[in-house]
Design a protein around this motif. Structure first.
Motif, PDB file in Angstrom:
ATOM      1  N   MET A  91      79.164 -47.196 -65.895  1.00 31.82           N
ATOM      2  CA  MET A  91      79.243 -48.076 -67.194  1.00 31.82           C
ATOM      3  C   MET A  91      80.744 -47.919 -67.920  1.00 31.82           C
ATOM      4  N   PHE A  92      81.307 -46.766 -67.855  1.00 35.25           N
ATOM      5  CA  PHE A  92      82.473 -46.327 -68.565  1.00 35.25           C
ATOM      6  C   PHE A  92      83.505 -46.425 -67.428  1.00 35.25           C
ATOM      7  N   SER A  93      84.210 -47.453 -67.290  1.00 34.94           N
ATOM      8  CA  SER A  93      84.878 -47.703 -66.019  1.00 34.94           C
ATOM      9  C   SER A  93      86.357 -47.879 -66.380  1.00 34.94           C
ATOM     10  N   TRP A  94      86.856 -47.606 -67.602  1.00 33.08           N
ATOM     11  CA  TRP A  94      88.310 -48.037 -67.842  1.00 33.08           C
ATOM     12  C   TRP A  94      89.218 -47.346 -67.220  1.00 33.08           C
ATOM     13  N   TRP A  95      90.074 -48.387 -66.693  1.00 39.57           N
ATOM     14  CA  TRP A  95      91.148 -48.010 -65.810  1.00 39.57           C
ATOM     15  C   TRP A  95      90.845 -47.605 -64.351  1.00 39.57           C
ATOM     16  N   GLY A  96      89.396 -47.741 -63.863  1.00 41.97           N
ATOM     17  CA  GLY A  96      89.127 -47.489 -62.460  1.00 41.97           C
ATOM     18  C   GLY A  96      88.592 -46.106 -62.522  1.00 41.97           C
ATOM     19  N   LEU A  97      88.379 -45.494 -63.686  1.00 44.10           N
ATOM     20  CA  LEU A  97      87.960 -44.070 -63.781  1.00 44.10           C
ATOM     21  C   LEU A  97      86.558 -43.846 -63.123  1.00 44.10           C
ATOM     22  N   ASP A  98      85.586 -44.796 -63.012  1.00 45.86           N
ATOM     23  CA  ASP A  98      84.486 -44.599 -62.382  1.00 45.86           C
ATOM     24  C   ASP A  98      84.516 -44.185 -60.907  1.00 45.86           C
ATOM     25  N   ASN A  99      85.546 -44.622 -60.474  1.00 49.20           N
ATOM     26  CA  ASN A  99      85.953 -44.235 -58.879  1.00 49.20           C
ATOM     27  C   ASN A  99      86.044 -42.787 -58.842  1.00 49.20           C
ATOM     28  N   LEU A 100      86.265 -42.013 -59.888  1.00 47.98           N
ATOM     29  CA  LEU A 100      86.515 -40.618 -59.960  1.00 47.98           C
ATOM     30  C   LEU A 100      85.033 -39.779 -60.384  1.00 47.98           C
ATOM     31  N   THR A 101      84.558 -40.493 -61.614  1.00 47.69           N
ATOM     32  CA  THR A 101      83.306 -39.841 -62.176  1.00 47.69           C
ATOM     33  C   THR A 101      82.224 -40.094 -61.447  1.00 47.69           C
ATOM     34  N   VAL A 102      81.787 -41.498 -60.881  1.00 49.96           N
ATOM     35  CA  VAL A 102      80.721 -41.446 -60.077  1.00 49.96           C
ATOM     36  C   VAL A 102      80.521 -40.640 -58.970  1.00 49.96           C
ATOM     37  N   PRO A 103      81.506 -40.669 -57.862  1.00 48.72           N
ATOM     38  CA  PRO A 103      81.314 -39.913 -56.720  1.00 48.72           C
ATOM     39  C   PRO A 103      81.181 -38.327 -56.931  1.00 48.72           C
ATOM     40  N   LEU A 104      82.171 -37.854 -57.753  1.00 48.75           N
ATOM     41  CA  LEU A 104      82.060 -36.409 -58.300  1.00 48.75           C
ATOM     42  C   LEU A 104      80.831 -35.965 -58.748  1.00 48.75           C
ATOM     43  N   GLY A 105      80.457 -36.938 -59.771  1.00 47.68           N
ATOM     44  CA  GLY A 105      79.281 -36.549 -60.522  1.00 47.68           C
ATOM     45  C   GLY A 105      78.040 -36.642 -59.559  1.00 47.68           C
ATOM     46  N   SER A 106      77.899 -37.481 -58.794  1.00 46.51           N
ATOM     47  CA  SER A 106      76.648 -37.756 -58.059  1.00 46.51           C
ATOM     48  C   SER A 106      76.498 -36.643 -57.058  1.00 46.51           C
ATOM     49  N   ALA A 107      77.807 -36.172 -56.265  1.00 48.29           N
ATOM     50  CA  ALA A 107      77.677 -35.026 -55.424  1.00 48.29           C
ATOM     51  C   ALA A 107      77.489 -33.808 -56.082  1.00 48.29           C
ATOM     52  N   SER A 108      77.918 -33.398 -57.186  1.00 47.66           N
ATOM     53  CA  SER A 108      77.939 -32.475 -57.848  1.00 47.66           C
ATOM     54  C   SER A 108      76.476 -32.080 -58.313  1.00 47.66           C
ATOM     55  N   LEU A 109      75.884 -33.178 -58.843  1.00 48.48           N
ATOM     56  CA  LEU A 109      74.611 -32.961 -59.451  1.00 48.48           C
ATOM     57  C   LEU A 109      73.819 -33.005 -58.404  1.00 48.48           C
ATOM     58  N   CYS A 110      73.690 -33.576 -57.063  1.00 48.47           N
ATOM     59  CA  CYS A 110      72.853 -33.171 -56.230  1.00 48.47           C
ATOM     60  C   CYS A 110      72.829 -31.858 -55.660  1.00 48.47           C
ATOM     61  N   PHE A 111      74.356 -31.254 -55.551  1.00 47.91           N
ATOM     62  CA  PHE A 111      74.259 -29.990 -54.972  1.00 47.91           C
ATOM     63  C   PHE A 111      73.780 -29.003 -56.030  1.00 47.91           C
ATOM     64  N   ALA A 112      74.143 -29.420 -57.540  1.00 47.85           N
ATOM     65  CA  ALA A 112      73.734 -28.141 -58.344  1.00 47.85           C
ATOM     66  C   ALA A 112      72.166 -27.957 -58.337  1.00 47.85           C
ATOM     67  N   LEU A 113      71.350 -29.238 -58.462  1.00 47.10           N
ATOM     68  CA  LEU A 113      69.931 -29.362 -58.412  1.00 47.10           C
ATOM     69  C   LEU A 113      69.277 -28.692 -56.910  1.00 47.10           C
ATOM     70  N   LEU A 114      69.886 -28.949 -55.916  1.00 48.00           N
ATOM     71  CA  LEU A 114      69.224 -28.527 -54.730  1.00 48.00           C
ATOM     72  C   LEU A 114      69.317 -27.202 -54.628  1.00 48.00           C
ATOM     73  N   GLN A 115      70.509 -26.501 -55.258  1.00 47.37           N
ATOM     74  CA  GLN A 115      70.850 -25.303 -55.440  1.00 47.37           C
ATOM     75  C   GLN A 115      69.796 -24.484 -56.175  1.00 47.37           C
ATOM     76  N   LEU A 116      69.411 -25.115 -57.195  1.00 49.65           N
ATOM     77  CA  LEU A 116      68.476 -24.647 -58.227  1.00 49.65           C
ATOM     78  C   LEU A 116      67.144 -24.623 -57.708  1.00 49.65           C
ATOM     79  N   LEU A 117      66.763 -25.430 -56.937  1.00 46.58           N
ATOM     80  CA  LEU A 117      65.632 -25.621 -56.376  1.00 46.58           C
ATOM     81  C   LEU A 117      65.454 -24.966 -54.935  1.00 46.58           C
ATOM     82  N   ASN A 118      66.344 -24.064 -54.589  1.00 46.40           N
ATOM     83  CA  ASN A 118      66.637 -23.346 -53.423  1.00 46.40           C
ATOM     84  C   ASN A 118      66.458 -24.205 -52.230  1.00 46.40           C
ATOM     85  N   TYR A 119      66.954 -25.489 -52.075  1.00 41.79           N
ATOM     86  CA  TYR A 119      67.368 -25.862 -50.787  1.00 41.79           C
ATOM     87  C   TYR A 119      68.498 -25.352 -50.040  1.00 41.79           C
ATOM     88  N   LEU A 120      69.133 -24.859 -50.769  1.00 39.80           N
ATOM     89  CA  LEU A 120      70.536 -24.322 -50.037  1.00 39.80           C
ATOM     90  C   LEU A 120      70.477 -22.804 -49.970  1.00 39.80           C
TER      91      LEU A 120
END
Length: 223
Positions: free
Chosen positions: A194-223
């Motif tokens: 939603m906050f895509s000024w200057w195309g910044l979502d092409n940075l925040t969306v992929p990094l946020g999605s990947a990092s959150l998935c990684f952190a949650l799966l680490q927290l839940l001992n999938y890794l």
């Protein structure tokens, strides 16, 4: 497969994507559809890179080169399928930078799937959200100077969740918890888009999605 053969495969893939984009342009297809076709086609190269196990240094290097070309293209028409000269967005630059960062952070054993998640969420969800919002968005809302539609935002949530669910379940096996994580992180990706000024979502969306998935799966001992 040797490095030379890998390079030939990547070059053929990219040449096919840009040839298709030029064909669309020659058919007078709307420029936004052409841009999204390239956006999706280039992003999907990560599946080929995953299958062929591209060296991390090579993937990051390609991303840096493409980021440089993207910056130059805002002044010189060297990537007409992606940018118009003087276009007021750095989305293409952020697209390349985010791929490089994801490969740098996650392109290692047991973690490559998270790089793929971030790139494919950006590739498919962001592109389809933009197309749906532009073509069929009837219920709009305003965020500062940004005009968005609920149809586009909901597309972002659904496609992001689907991409993450397919990759997580395919990699780790079926689990209701992984499905729940996909839906929750998909919703966060929608919020970031939603906050895509200057195309910044092409940075925040992929990094946020990947990092959150990684952190949650680490927290839940999938890794």
């Amino acid at each position: 497969m040797g490095l030379a053969q890998q390079l030939a495969c990547y070059a053929l893939w990219l040449a096919s994507v840009f040839a298709f984009a030029e064909w669309l342009r020659s058919r007078q297809v709307d420029g936004e559809w052409v841009r999204k076709a390239v956006h999706i086609g280039v992003g999907n190269i990560i599946l080929l890179a995953w299958a062929l196990q591209v060296p991390r240094w090579l993937g990051v290097g390609f991303s840096l080169v493409f980021a440089g070309l993207a910056l130059l293209s805002y002044r010189v028409a060297i990537l007409p399928s992606l940018n118009s000269v003087g276009r007021r967005s750095f989305g293409t630059f952020f697209y390349a930078v985010s791929i490089g960062l994801l490969l740098f952070l996650f392109w290692r054993p047991q973690q490559q799937v998270f790089a793929v998640i971030g790139i494919l969420v950006m590739t498919w969800a962001d592109a389809l959200a933009g197309l749906v919002g532009k073509s069929w968005g009837k219920h709009s809302y305003q965020l500062g100077s940004l005009q968005k539609s609920w149809e586009g935002s909901l597309t972002m949530w659904v496609v992001s969740s689907l991409v993450m669910a397919l990759l997580l379940l395919g990699y780790f096996g079926f689990s209701p918890l992984l499905l729940a994580i996909s839906v929750v992180v998909g919703g966060i990706a929608m919020g970031l888009e939603m906050f895509s000024w200057w195309g910044l979502d092409n940075l925040t969306v992929p990094l946020g999605s990947a990092s959150l998935c990684f952190a949650l799966l680490q927290l839940l001992n999938y890794l």
